[in-house]
Design a protein around this motif. Sequence first.
Motif, PDB file in Angstrom:
ATOM      1  N   TYR A   6       0.810  -1.221   0.000  1.00  0.00           N
ATOM      2  CA  TYR A   6       0.000   0.000   0.000  1.00  0.00           C
ATOM      3  C   TYR A   6       0.841   1.269   0.000  1.00  0.00           C
ATOM      4  O   TYR A   6       0.421   2.273  -0.580  1.00  0.00           O
ATOM      5  CB  TYR A   6      -1.006  -0.018   1.145  1.00  0.00           C
ATOM      6  N   ASP A   7       2.014   1.261   0.628  1.00  0.00           N
ATOM      7  CA  ASP A   7       2.895   2.430   0.531  1.00  0.00           C
ATOM      8  C   ASP A   7       3.177   2.752  -0.929  1.00  0.00           C
ATOM      9  O   ASP A   7       3.056   3.896  -1.361  1.00  0.00           O
ATOM     10  CB  ASP A   7       4.232   2.181   1.246  1.00  0.00           C
ATOM     11  N   GLU A   8       3.538   1.733  -1.692  1.00  0.00           N
ATOM     12  CA  GLU A   8       3.905   1.950  -3.096  1.00  0.00           C
ATOM     13  C   GLU A   8       2.684   2.244  -3.963  1.00  0.00           C
ATOM     14  O   GLU A   8       2.702   3.155  -4.782  1.00  0.00           O
ATOM     15  CB  GLU A   8       4.674   0.746  -3.628  1.00  0.00           C
ATOM     16  N   LEU A   9       1.607   1.483  -3.772  1.00  0.00           N
ATOM     17  CA  LEU A   9       0.405   1.695  -4.583  1.00  0.00           C
ATOM     18  C   LEU A   9      -0.217   3.058  -4.310  1.00  0.00           C
ATOM     19  O   LEU A   9      -0.510   3.823  -5.236  1.00  0.00           O
ATOM     20  CB  LEU A   9      -0.619   0.593  -4.313  1.00  0.00           C
ATOM     21  N   LEU A  10      -0.433   3.392  -3.061  1.00  0.00           N
ATOM     22  CA  LEU A  10      -1.130   4.634  -2.730  1.00  0.00           C
ATOM     23  C   LEU A  10      -0.278   5.871  -2.973  1.00  0.00           C
ATOM     24  O   LEU A  10      -0.823   6.966  -3.190  1.00  0.00           O
ATOM     25  CB  LEU A  10      -1.653   4.575  -1.301  1.00  0.00           C
ATOM     26  N   ALA A  11       1.030   5.724  -3.010  1.00  0.00           N
ATOM     27  CA  ALA A  11       1.898   6.853  -3.372  1.00  0.00           C
ATOM     28  C   ALA A  11       1.615   7.323  -4.792  1.00  0.00           C
ATOM     29  O   ALA A  11       1.745   8.513  -5.095  1.00  0.00           O
ATOM     30  CB  ALA A  11       3.367   6.471  -3.225  1.00  0.00           C
ATOM     31  N   THR A  12       1.148   6.418  -5.658  1.00  0.00           N
ATOM     32  CA  THR A  12       0.859   6.796  -7.051  1.00  0.00           C
ATOM     33  C   THR A  12      -0.312   7.765  -7.152  1.00  0.00           C
ATOM     34  O   THR A  12      -0.472   8.417  -8.188  1.00  0.00           O
ATOM     35  CB  THR A  12       0.578   5.558  -7.940  1.00  0.00           C
ATOM     36  N   ILE A  13      -1.124   7.859  -6.111  1.00  0.00           N
ATOM     37  CA  ILE A  13      -2.252   8.801  -6.124  1.00  0.00           C
ATOM     38  C   ILE A  13      -2.071   9.904  -5.080  1.00  0.00           C
ATOM     39  O   ILE A  13      -3.013  10.607  -4.735  1.00  0.00           O
ATOM     40  CB  ILE A  13      -3.605   8.084  -5.955  1.00  0.00           C
ATOM     41  N   GLY A  14      -0.856  10.035  -4.575  1.00  0.00           N
ATOM     42  CA  GLY A  14      -0.556  11.116  -3.643  1.00  0.00           C
ATOM     43  C   GLY A  14      -0.957  10.864  -2.215  1.00  0.00           C
ATOM     44  O   GLY A  14      -0.997  11.784  -1.397  1.00  0.00           O
ATOM     45  N   ALA A  15      -1.252   9.617  -1.854  1.00  0.00           N
ATOM     46  CA  ALA A  15      -1.635   9.293  -0.479  1.00  0.00           C
ATOM     47  C   ALA A  15      -0.405   8.881   0.320  1.00  0.00           C
ATOM     48  O   ALA A  15       0.482   8.208  -0.190  1.00  0.00           O
ATOM     49  CB  ALA A  15      -2.669   8.172  -0.462  1.00  0.00           C
TER      50      ALA A  15
END
Length: 128
Positions: free
Chosen positions: A19-28
């Motif tokens: 989730y760190d890597e995935l959600l970083a793609t949307i600025g979270a």
Amino acid sequence: MLGYVTLGTNNLDRAVAFYDELLATIGAGRFLETEQFVAWSVSPEKAGLAISIPFDGQPATVGNGVMAAIELDSPEAVDAFYQKALELGATCEGPAGPRGEMPGFYAGYFRDLDGNKLNGFYFDMPTA
């Protein structure tokens, strides 16, 4: 309406890395963290997503019919989010694309590393 959604995991370190890597793609980014729980959001005023080891000490299981939907700002953002999830080891539950049953609705469905179902979606509400 919702403040956040929590999904269970049996491997917090692995789930957090996903989730760190995935959600970083949307600025979270992370906004709350304990030894048992991590939550992400794009801002304190927006809804968040959390991953947790179950508080009752029992194994995390997937809820049948349960899904968390992540709102994105374009079909292209949905495509990128969905593809990133698959690159990180998620499994496809329905490729990104328009959904004919709802005009203007575009979504990509996947299951995370623990089997939790999510989607990234964009909804361009048709005007009358």
